[in-house]
Design a protein around this motif. Structure first.
Motif, PDB file in Angstrom:
ATOM      1  N   UNK A 174       0.821  -1.207   0.000  1.00  0.00           N
ATOM      2  CA  UNK A 174       0.000   0.000   0.000  1.00  0.00           C
ATOM      3  C   UNK A 174       0.863   1.268   0.000  1.00  0.00           C
ATOM      4  N   UNK A 175       1.625   1.478  -1.026  1.00  0.00           N
ATOM      5  CA  UNK A 175       2.497   2.668  -1.045  1.00  0.00           C
ATOM      6  C   UNK A 175       1.675   3.952  -1.235  1.00  0.00           C
ATOM      7  N   UNK A 176       2.237   5.031  -0.833  1.00  0.00           N
ATOM      8  CA  UNK A 176       1.550   6.315  -1.034  1.00  0.00           C
ATOM      9  C   UNK A 176       1.689   6.728  -2.494  1.00  0.00           C
ATOM     10  N   UNK A 177       0.718   7.520  -2.940  1.00  0.00           N
ATOM     11  CA  UNK A 177       0.727   7.960  -4.348  1.00  0.00           C
ATOM     12  C   UNK A 177       1.979   8.775  -4.646  1.00  0.00           C
ATOM     13  N   UNK A 178       2.337   9.562  -3.684  1.00  0.00           N
ATOM     14  CA  UNK A 178       3.505  10.429  -3.836  1.00  0.00           C
ATOM     15  C   UNK A 178       4.768   9.620  -4.153  1.00  0.00           C
ATOM     16  N   UNK A 179       4.941   8.602  -3.326  1.00  0.00           N
ATOM     17  CA  UNK A 179       6.102   7.723  -3.474  1.00  0.00           C
ATOM     18  C   UNK A 179       6.068   7.040  -4.837  1.00  0.00           C
TER      19      UNK A 179
END
Lengths: 270, 469
Positions: A174-179
């Motif tokens: 579940x990575x962040x969109x930013x990353x």
């Protein structure tokens, strides 16, 4: 040889997470159920992974060896294909044997490596810290420094190092969109096929010229790095599976011959 | 007994020359030629294994002034000898009077008292073969519980086949018994006709016993004698040796089967296998009792496997960041949590047999998935095997453990039609489990908390090596 462990408790001041990891199994199952589909704000069901290789390489000093400094060795965390890990990793902390001065060594920029001199083997704890948008938790690895080869028993050589490397993959669920936006096309990161509906924010513009190179492609020790082949491993596994499956078929046949009256069993095992 | 005894010198307690010894050793640290430095370094500071006589101590021994000691070459006789042979030796003579008394080593000449029978006694008490059979029947009667019916018939069959003892044979036996001090293995080796050790023993003890009873004025007088109180039981001896040789000649495979049978008797402790405690509460695991394992071995574990895997995957996701190898460990545990510890070990043996690394060397996502699938398939295979075995053999588990030949590890490649079980023989259980436990324990340690002092210590000789040239 090498032990790897994940600690959810935080020793470092840089991270303050960890409360969620105490959730009960009941909650876990709930999450699992709701997880099936529906790409919401968070990017679920997606895992970004970073293939890494960590280990040590040591050279005997030969004539220059002294009582307390017989070897020079380097401990490192590198990209599996020697790409720059700096996009993901903020810093790496190597915890050395307490007999070293400043046993806790922090490497703040790639390549994440440390060279020392010594005479003894010991276990090095490697803590990997990530950038803020990646993950606020650290990852701990353990590697045993080897100075003396267990395979070769010839005389010590100053030319040939003793190398112990381990391949592993750092997985971010579940990575962040930013990353994700930042590393989408970076060679050191493996991002799976993204759902078409996903709109990522524009990637920040990096001034490439100012950045120091962090890859290990022309590393002075590069010729010794082990190349890890996934294909070999997959081939071996496929062969093994084939053997086992053949055997299962034979066993089933014998079982059904023994007991023609129980066809339920045959289907249920598959 | 040492040199001083032989010389007849009084004992002096040896002063342990630690202080004196270690000093000169340190000074003479020069490595002798021909010894490698490492080996020489190993001896440093260690007291010598053999006590050495301190020469100074011997010289300084105080001597009473009035004592005049001479050594003389004198004749002596040994009371242990029957031929009165005269030999000479050096004797310590104090003030001109040689020591009196027996030769000091005569007392060590011990011999066994073997009963001697006369010809009449033999005629009267020992020729009757019926007596022997009676004696046997008596011993069998004494231990009705411990001896199986089968065994009795077996022993009696031997007994009937056995030749009766002649006087010549008995005489020879008693001669040899005296000569070799009842070392029956030696006696059996020298015996002219072929008799087993048990037969020889039986004859010797029953004859001795009969003579003893016959000579006693009343049976009560000798009832306390060990020969009378505890008669030699030939059937028990034969059975004892048979059982012993059976245990000693057991193959690893049979041993394992026995261990498995013993483990089967216990309840499987499934939930205690997961040491991380993550999936401890996934409920369906514990339903695998031995009874339904038997009935539907292939079915029940696989059903709960999916639940466990889902739970493990969910708990991994909660971590947000983890290592692929850690994820694989968790999934493997989830997949095998319904299986017993024994089955897990067998899966790992199977993997080794297939030349597959227990932990993948390049644990990519695809490799880990394949690895997991392989483990699951092996689990299915083992369950099928068990099912088949149960069907084929019924409950004759225990019996077969002695008759079955051990499996050869090469069977899988060779076509598996005849195989009932596939158990690679190459790995021992003990080593396997020890390694597992050890690894898990270490895994829970924090970073750098274990000061690795011991490996550092052990490297000292190597360090010397490094600076050698």
């Amino acid at each position: 040889m090498t032990r790897i462990s994940l600690l959810s408790d935080q020793n470092d001041s840089h991270s303050h997470a960890g409360e969620e990891s105490d959730s009960t199994p009941h909650q876990m199952i709930e999450i699992e159920e709701e997880d099936d589909k529906s790409p919401t704000q968070k990017i679920k069901d997606l895992e970004v992974c970073v293939p890494i290789v960590y280990g040590t390489m040591s050279f005997w000093l030969g004539r220059k060896a002294t009582e307390t400094q017989s070897h020079t060795w380097t401990v490192y965390v590198r990209g599996a294909t020697n790409e720059d890990l700096g996009v993901v990793i903020k810093k790496v902390v190597f915890q050395l044997h307490p007999s070293f001065t400043n046993a806790r060594r922090v490497v703040e920029s790639p390549p994440f490596e440390l060279t020392e001199r010594g005479w003894g083997e010991f276990e090095i704890a490697i803590s990997i810290f990530f950038h803020n948008d990646v993950c606020d938790k650290q990852l701990d690895l353990f590697h045993h420094l080897k100075l003396y080869s267990e395979v070769e028993h010839g005389p010590l050589s100053t030319k040939k190092p003793v190398i112990i490397e381990s391949y592993d993959e750092i997985v971010f669920s579940d990575p962040s969109e930013e990353f994700l936006a930042r590393v989408l096309n970076h060679p050191s990161v493996i991002v799976p096929q993204l759902p078409a509906t996903l709109n990522l924010p524009p990637a920040p513009i990096e001034d490439v010229h100012e950045k120091k190179r962090g890859d290990t492609k022309d590393h002075p020790l590069g010729q010794w790095f082990i190349r890890f082949s996934e294909a070999d491993e997959l081939l071996k596994l496929a062969e093994a599976r084939q053997q086992v499956q053949n055997y299962i078929v034979k066993l089933r046949r014998r079982l059904s011959m023994l007991e023609g009256s129980s066809p339920t069993l045959k289907t249920s095992v598959s | 007994m040492d040199a001083k005894d032989i010389l007849g010198l009084p004992k002096i307690s040896l002063p342990i020359p630690q202080e004196k010894k270690s000093r000169p050793q340190k000074d003479s640290q020069r490595k002798p030629d021909g010894i490698s430095r490492e080996v020489y370094a190993l001896t440093g500071g260690v007291p010598p294994l053999m006590p050495s006589v301190d020469v100074n101590q011997l010289k300084k021994r105080h001597q009473p002034e009035n004592e005049k000691i001479t050594w003389e070459w004198l004749a002596f006789t040994n009371s242990a000898r029957k031929d009165n042979l005269q030999l000479y030796h050096w004797v310590r003579v104090v003030n001109g009077t040689p020591p009196t008394g027996d030769y000091s080593f005569a007392k060590y000449n011990k011999s066994v008292d073997v009963v001697k029978y006369t010809d009449e006694e033999y005629e009267k008490h020992l020729t009757d073969p019926g007596q022997m059979v009676n004696a046997l029947c008596f011993t069998v009667y004494c231990n009705p519980l411990s001896i199986l019916v089968l065994l009795i018939s077996y022993i009696l069959a031997i007994w009937v086949r056995e030749r009766a003892w002649t006087k010549e044979e008995t005489d020879q036996l008693f001669d040899l018994c005296e000569r070799f001090d009842l070392r029956f293995v030696v006696i059996a080796d020298r015996f002219s006709s072929s008799r087993s050790v048990e037969e020889l023993k039986n004859r010797f003890y029953s004859v001795s016993r009969a003579i003893l009873i016959a000579r006693a004025p009343s049976p009560a007088d000798v009832s306390g004698h060990p020969l009378v109180k505890e008669p030699y039981n030939i059937s028990q001896e034969i059975e004892r040796k048979r059982a012993l040789s059976m245990v000693l000649s057991q193959t690893k495979h049979q041993e394992r089967k026995d261990a498995e049978a013993a483990q089967d008797a216990e309840l499987p402790v499934t939930s205690s296998i997961s040491p991380e405690g993550v999936e401890k509460t996934t409920a369906p695991v514990d339903t695998a009792s031995p009874s339904n394992m038997q009935v539907s071995a292939g079915v029940a574990p696989l059903m709960s496997m999916a639940d466990n895997a889902a739970a493990a995957a969910a708990s991994l996701r909660m971590l947000r960041v983890y290592l692929r190898t850690y994820a694989l460990d968790q999934m493997v545990q989830a997949a095998s949590s319904s299986a017993g510890l024994r089955t897990i070990k067998r899966v790992e043996q199977f993997l080794q047999e297939l030349k597959v690394n227990l932990k993948p060397k390049v644990p990519t996502k695809a490799v880990c998935a394949e690895h997991l699938e392989l483990r699951k398939e092996i689990l299915t295979l083992l369950n099928l095997q068990k099912l088949l075995q149960n069907k084929e053999e019924g409950s004759s588990y225990r019996e077969s453990s002695y008759t079955e030949t051990p499996d050869t590890p090469k069977r899988l490649q060779r076509g598996m039609d005849q195989d009932r079980t596939f158990i690679p023989d190459s790995v021992s259980f003990g080593a396997m489990s020890a390694e597992r436990v050890g690894k898990r324990d270490q895994k829970r340690k924090g970073p750098g908390r274990e000061a690795p002092s011991s490996p550092a210590q052990s490297k000292r000789p190597r360090k010397l090596k490094a600076t050698d040239s």
